[in-house]
Design an enzyme around this catalytic site. Sequence first.
Site, short mmCIF file in Angstrom:
data_model
loop_
_atom_site.label_atom_id
_atom_site.label_comp_id
_atom_site.label_asym_id
_atom_site.label_seq_id
_atom_site.Cartn_x
_atom_site.Cartn_y
_atom_site.Cartn_z
CG ASP A 1 -2.30 19.19 -66.69
OD1 ASP A 1 -1.86 20.08 -65.95
OD2 ASP A 1 -3.29 19.34 -67.42
CG HIS A 2 2.79 20.25 -61.47
ND1 HIS A 2 2.31 19.48 -60.43
CD2 HIS A 2 4.02 20.65 -61.09
CE1 HIS A 2 3.22 19.41 -59.47
NE2 HIS A 2 4.28 20.11 -59.83
NE ARG A 3 -3.93 22.31 -66.46
CZ ARG A 3 -4.58 22.45 -67.62
NH1 ARG A 3 -5.24 23.58 -67.86
NH2 ARG A 3 -4.60 21.47 -68.49
N PRO B 1 0.61 22.86 -67.78
CG PRO B 1 0.26 23.24 -65.50
CD PRO B 1 -0.46 23.14 -66.80
#
Length: 438
Positions: free
Chosen positions: A407-409, A233
């Site tokens: 990467d929003h994780r 994401p």
Amino acid sequence: MTRIKEFNLPDLGEGLTEGEILKWLVKVGDTIELNQPIVEVETAKAAVEIPAKWAGKVEAIFHEEGTTVEVGAPIIAIDTDPTAPPVAPSASSSGSEAPARTPVLVGYGPRSGAATRRPRKSANGTPTAAPTTERSVPPVAAAPVVEAPVVEAPPALVLAKPPVRKLARDLGVDLAALAGTGPQGSITRDDVEQAATPARPAPTTVGGEQRVPVKGVRKLTADNMVASAFTAPHVTEFLTIDVTRAVKALDRLRALPDWRDVRVSPLLLAAKAVLVAIRRHPMVNSTWAGDEIIVKPYVNLGIAAATERGLVVPNIKDTGQLSLRELADALNGLVQTAKSGKTSPADMSGGTFTITNVGVFGVDTGTPILPPGESAILAFGAIREMPWVHKGKIKARQVTTLGLSFDHRIIDGELGSKFLRDVGTFMSDPEAALLAWT
């Protein structure tokens, strides 16, 4: 022991399954040495020269240039003992002939039945009959032929500065074969780079439409970008900064005696800013592994480079351990090698953070897609003179825009913002940041 050995296309690493034969460096009949480069192959990551696994004589070449070959398929046959007499079939054998192999594209390939030797030429160049495998009278040794010594002409003087000579050595370019375009016919950096850059294959035209094959670097890039875009994401943040002090700092750096032969660009400061910011925020230099996040203790800094073969992202290993001068040399070498198509597969793998310098194309910034396995990528935009509020007054200042995709994780908004802010702070005033943070 079998004299005729087939050399298979080796696995060049990172799960590659095929390669394209770009150029044969030997031909049928050539005598080659162990580890001598025999073929240039383009994989999905780089164009590499493959060395010979054995010494001997080239017996057959199985694929033409431009052919895509699967890893493990035979590409060349080598006679590892070309001076030995041919071997006749054993008398105790069943009498059946060896199965005939598929005809090869170049050369004659291994033959069925007894091996024979090619006709030799006499001293005056006239072909003589080939020796047979059975002799009733021992051969008479020929008298030794004493050849006159060969007197070589002195090499022509090549005009080139030491940095250009070093670049030519690194890229495998013969300076003596180039026509210099510099003063008094001297060879310039551009001359070397142009000689080392492989030609781009011409697209085919069907009904007025151009059709460009998707393979090699282009295919790998497409596969990776699709996989990354639909797996991680992405979030992208932007920061516009005044880099006037950084530009002046670079001018002072170029004026130093030890830096006069070094190509210094704003990319050097962007790379240094990233390294300093990663040291302050290590989680940015990590990989998502499903049930865990792997934070890397080293920084393999990737630099996206546009080449004749497409976009490649080679990386400099353990960049955080380099001095500023070592970083400058590494960046220059990385870019020049990438443009020449000589980047090795090892230098294309294992990256942990990437910078894409879109500013060289006059672009302000972008929303870059993460390289697979990395958690962040920085887009470095063009530096422009623009009106800027400085000390309460509007002045003309050097301004650029940074874009950070992450990467929003792994990286939430706070961490991404702090990291981008620190990169911007360093580039706004690198000397002050170095004093305060390092």
